[in-house]
Scaffold this motif. Structure first.
Motif, PDB file in Angstrom:
ATOM      1  N   THR A 227       0.810  -1.219   0.000  1.00  0.00           N
ATOM      2  CA  THR A 227       0.000   0.000   0.000  1.00  0.00           C
ATOM      3  C   THR A 227       0.845   1.272   0.000  1.00  0.00           C
ATOM      4  OG1 THR A 227      -0.127   0.081   2.417  1.00  0.00           O
ATOM      5  CG2 THR A 227      -1.828  -1.179   1.272  1.00  0.00           C
ATOM      6  N   GLY A 228       2.161   1.158  -0.048  1.00  0.00           N
ATOM      7  CA  GLY A 228       3.037   2.322  -0.058  1.00  0.00           C
ATOM      8  C   GLY A 228       3.374   2.861   1.316  1.00  0.00           C
ATOM      9  N   MET A 229       2.956   2.175   2.383  1.00  0.00           N
ATOM     10  CA  MET A 229       3.165   2.686   3.737  1.00  0.00           C
ATOM     11  C   MET A 229       4.470   2.218   4.371  1.00  0.00           C
ATOM     12  SD  MET A 229      -0.711   2.388   5.230  1.00  0.00           S
ATOM     13  CE  MET A 229      -0.300   3.214   6.764  1.00  0.00           C
ATOM     14  N   CYS A 230       4.937   1.021   4.019  1.00  0.00           N
ATOM     15  CA  CYS A 230       6.111   0.479   4.721  1.00  0.00           C
ATOM     16  C   CYS A 230       7.425   0.936   4.107  1.00  0.00           C
ATOM     17  CB  CYS A 230       6.051  -1.043   4.764  1.00  0.00           C
ATOM     18  SG  CYS A 230       6.333  -1.844   3.166  1.00  0.00           S
ATOM     19  N   GLY A 231       7.424   1.245   2.815  1.00  0.00           N
ATOM     20  CA  GLY A 231       8.649   1.703   2.161  1.00  0.00           C
ATOM     21  C   GLY A 231       9.626   0.610   1.794  1.00  0.00           C
ATOM     22  N   ALA A 232       9.281  -0.644   2.046  1.00  0.00           N
ATOM     23  CA  ALA A 232      10.215  -1.742   1.775  1.00  0.00           C
ATOM     24  C   ALA A 232      10.420  -1.988   0.284  1.00  0.00           C
ATOM     25  CB  ALA A 232       9.712  -3.020   2.445  1.00  0.00           C
ATOM     26  N   CYS A 233       9.501  -1.491  -0.522  1.00  0.00           N
ATOM     27  CA  CYS A 233       9.573  -1.773  -1.959  1.00  0.00           C
ATOM     28  C   CYS A 233      10.214  -0.633  -2.748  1.00  0.00           C
ATOM     29  CB  CYS A 233       8.180  -2.079  -2.505  1.00  0.00           C
ATOM     30  SG  CYS A 233       7.074  -0.647  -2.524  1.00  0.00           S
ATOM     31  N   GLY A 239      17.282   7.181 -11.670  1.00  0.00           N
ATOM     32  CA  GLY A 239      17.862   8.034 -10.649  1.00  0.00           C
ATOM     33  C   GLY A 239      16.872   8.569  -9.638  1.00  0.00           C
ATOM     34  N   LYS A 240      15.600   8.209  -9.764  1.00  0.00           N
ATOM     35  CA  LYS A 240      14.563   8.660  -8.837  1.00  0.00           C
ATOM     36  C   LYS A 240      14.005   7.476  -8.055  1.00  0.00           C
ATOM     37  CE  LYS A 240      13.143  12.521 -11.806  1.00  0.00           C
ATOM     38  NZ  LYS A 240      12.027  13.150 -12.540  1.00  0.00           N
ATOM     39  N   THR A 241      13.513   7.752  -6.859  1.00  0.00           N
ATOM     40  CA  THR A 241      12.966   6.700  -6.003  1.00  0.00           C
ATOM     41  C   THR A 241      11.468   6.548  -6.226  1.00  0.00           C
ATOM     42  OG1 THR A 241      14.642   7.086  -4.308  1.00  0.00           O
ATOM     43  CG2 THR A 241      12.641   5.923  -3.627  1.00  0.00           C
ATOM     44  N   PHE A 242      11.046   5.307  -6.408  1.00  0.00           N
ATOM     45  CA  PHE A 242       9.626   4.981  -6.561  1.00  0.00           C
ATOM     46  C   PHE A 242       9.267   3.856  -5.601  1.00  0.00           C
ATOM     47  CE2 PHE A 242      10.884   6.798 -10.618  1.00  0.00           C
ATOM     48  CZ  PHE A 242       9.817   7.632 -10.933  1.00  0.00           C
ATOM     49  N   PHE A 243       7.985   3.729  -5.301  1.00  0.00           N
ATOM     50  CA  PHE A 243       7.472   2.595  -4.544  1.00  0.00           C
ATOM     51  C   PHE A 243       6.844   1.624  -5.540  1.00  0.00           C
ATOM     52  CE2 PHE A 243       6.680   4.997  -0.288  1.00  0.00           C
ATOM     53  CZ  PHE A 243       8.056   5.066  -0.100  1.00  0.00           C
ATOM     54  N   GLY A 248       4.164   1.150  -9.435  1.00  0.00           N
ATOM     55  CA  GLY A 248       4.361   0.035 -10.369  1.00  0.00           C
ATOM     56  C   GLY A 248       3.189  -0.916 -10.309  1.00  0.00           C
ATOM     57  N   PRO A 249       3.444  -2.217 -10.480  1.00  0.00           N
ATOM     58  CA  PRO A 249       4.762  -2.872 -10.394  1.00  0.00           C
ATOM     59  C   PRO A 249       5.603  -2.817 -11.672  1.00  0.00           C
ATOM     60  CG  PRO A 249       3.063  -4.529 -10.705  1.00  0.00           C
ATOM     61  CD  PRO A 249       2.352  -3.206 -10.573  1.00  0.00           C
ATOM     62  N   GLU A 250       5.074  -2.220 -12.763  1.00  0.00           N
ATOM     63  CA  GLU A 250       5.818  -2.222 -14.013  1.00  0.00           C
ATOM     64  C   GLU A 250       6.588  -0.917 -14.204  1.00  0.00           C
ATOM     65  OE1 GLU A 250       2.939  -5.320 -16.463  1.00  0.00           O
ATOM     66  OE2 GLU A 250       3.128  -3.249 -17.170  1.00  0.00           O
ATOM     67  N   PHE A 251       7.845  -1.063 -14.663  1.00  0.00           N
ATOM     68  CA  PHE A 251       8.715   0.094 -14.878  1.00  0.00           C
ATOM     69  C   PHE A 251       9.533  -0.098 -16.154  1.00  0.00           C
ATOM     70  CE2 PHE A 251       8.068  -0.162 -10.283  1.00  0.00           C
ATOM     71  CZ  PHE A 251       7.753   1.152  -9.957  1.00  0.00           C
ATOM     72  N   ASP A 252      10.122   0.998 -16.594  1.00  0.00           N
ATOM     73  CA  ASP A 252      11.050   0.962 -17.721  1.00  0.00           C
ATOM     74  C   ASP A 252      12.301   0.200 -17.287  1.00  0.00           C
ATOM     75  OD1 ASP A 252      13.000   1.444 -19.649  1.00  0.00           O
ATOM     76  OD2 ASP A 252      12.518   3.569 -19.870  1.00  0.00           O
ATOM     77  N   GLY A 253      12.482  -0.970 -17.840  1.00  0.00           N
ATOM     78  CA  GLY A 253      13.582  -1.827 -17.416  1.00  0.00           C
ATOM     79  C   GLY A 253      14.961  -1.234 -17.646  1.00  0.00           C
ATOM     80  N   HIS A 254      15.104  -0.397 -18.647  1.00  0.00           N
ATOM     81  CA  HIS A 254      16.411   0.195 -18.939  1.00  0.00           C
ATOM     82  C   HIS A 254      16.791   1.265 -17.935  1.00  0.00           C
ATOM     83  CE1 HIS A 254      16.081  -1.061 -23.467  1.00  0.00           C
ATOM     84  NE2 HIS A 254      16.284  -2.088 -22.652  1.00  0.00           N
ATOM     85  N   VAL A 256      15.878   0.864 -14.502  1.00  0.00           N
ATOM     86  CA  VAL A 256      15.867   0.264 -13.168  1.00  0.00           C
ATOM     87  C   VAL A 256      17.288  -0.029 -12.683  1.00  0.00           C
ATOM     88  CG1 VAL A 256      15.172  -1.781 -11.833  1.00  0.00           C
ATOM     89  CG2 VAL A 256      13.564  -0.744 -13.454  1.00  0.00           C
ATOM     90  N   ASP A 257      17.553   0.301 -11.432  1.00  0.00           N
ATOM     91  CA  ASP A 257      18.817  -0.074 -10.796  1.00  0.00           C
ATOM     92  C   ASP A 257      18.639  -1.491 -10.240  1.00  0.00           C
ATOM     93  OD1 ASP A 257      21.012  -0.500  -9.116  1.00  0.00           O
ATOM     94  OD2 ASP A 257      21.101   1.582  -8.451  1.00  0.00           O
ATOM     95  N   PHE A 258      18.957  -2.484 -11.051  1.00  0.00           N
ATOM     96  CA  PHE A 258      18.722  -3.873 -10.675  1.00  0.00           C
ATOM     97  C   PHE A 258      19.621  -4.331  -9.531  1.00  0.00           C
ATOM     98  CE2 PHE A 258      16.633  -4.173 -14.840  1.00  0.00           C
ATOM     99  CZ  PHE A 258      15.510  -4.900 -14.498  1.00  0.00           C
TER     100      PHE A 258
END
Length: 294
Positions: A227-233, A239-243, A248-254, A256-258
């Motif tokens: 739910t975006g509350m714990c911050g674990a994800c 270069g930017k932080t997302f939950f 997401g759960p889908e993002f531009d793979g190129h 992502v900091d894997f």
């Protein structure tokens, strides 16, 4: 309570469950996930939706028995019920909201690894029903670990199988097969979608970068609260932080900091190992008690 309408073993340690959840089924879209709890004391388990039927009111999930909570979930049988089945959560796949005329102009390549094959299916099914050309690669270590191949053949324009040991289809990794299709067979694609183990998605993205092919990845494995509350994800994308759970759960793979994502994925290994030891001890104690009762 959410009743298990069907339970089926797909491969060793991998189970399909069809859950009675009418409200979730009516709102579900490809790419979204649910949060499941076995009982009131249970851990929140994020699982990407593997199929759904709004008219009949059911949602399908596929689970691999990796930890204590997933073992408890997979121990349930048809007719039993889950305490919680919350969803649909997360953002649906981008193509769901795009003009279908634009989506039909693209040729998609989906790359699925292991249990990640299950959440690929509703996306390919949705596109197939709207006349979109989709090729699918399913990868697994060996033939016995392949899942959803029959279902995928019905909705994919072309289905390709890759196994590490060569027991079925292409002998090698999904990335080797991607090179084979693009470089040697002359296949062209407009967008790649990869869902599977984090390390697989990382190398798929390295491969598609080489071919200048845009790639979407699903990072649902990082989630805890959902739910975006714990911050674990938290994940770094461009270069930017997302939950992962709300952005997401889908993002531009190129983007992502894997490496960071994989480190975060391993944060709870100690707790999981401790929980597994306690669970095994309790199970052993239960068996001893049963033996004494006899």
């Amino acid at each position: 309570m959410y009743t298990i309408l069907e339970k089926r073993l797909l491969a060793e340690g991998i189970y399909l469950m069809r859950i009675e959840a009418p409200r979730v089924a009516r709102s579900a879209q490809p790419g979204q996930f649910v949060i499941v709890r076995v009982d009131e004391q249970g851990e929140r388990i994020p699982l990407t939706i593997a199929d759904y039927n709004a008219e009949e009111g059911w949602v399908t999930i596929v689970t691999q028995t990796l930890g204590v909570s997933t073992r408890k979930l997979c121990a349930l049988n048809q007719g039993e019920a889950l305490a919680d089945f919350a969803g649909p959560l997360g953002r649906p796949s981008d193509f769901v909201k795009e003009p279908i005329e634009e989506v039909r102009k693209r040729r998609y390549l989906f790359v699925a690894g292991g249990v990640g094959t299950a959440p690929v299916y509703p996306q390919v099914k949705w596109l197939h029903e709207r006349g979109v050309e989709v090729d699918v690669i399913i990868g697994a270590k060996t033939r016995s670990m392949l899942i959803y191949t029959d279902e995928m053949r019905k909705v994919a324009s072309n289905l390709y199988i890759a196994t590490d040991d060569g027991s079925e289809g292409f002998h090698g990794l999904v990335t080797n097969l991607m090179d084979e299709l693009i470089e040697k067979q002359g296949k062209t694609y407009d967008l790649c979608v990869a869902i599977g183990p984090m390390i697989m998605m990382k190398f798929v993205c390295l491969t598609t970068k080489k071919h200048n092919l845009g790639t979407i990845v699903s990072l649902n494995a990082l989630m805890v609260d959902g739910t975006g509350m714990c911050g674990a994800c938290r994940v770094t994308v461009g270069g930017k932080t997302f939950f992962t759970c709300v952005d997401g759960p889908e993002f531009d793979g190129h983007q992502v900091d894997f490496d960071e994502a994989m480190r975060r994925q391993g944060m709870y290994k100690t707790q999981e190992q401790r929980a597994a030891a306690i669970y095994a001890e309790r199970q052993a104690g239960h068996k001893c008690k049963v033996g004494l009762d006899k």
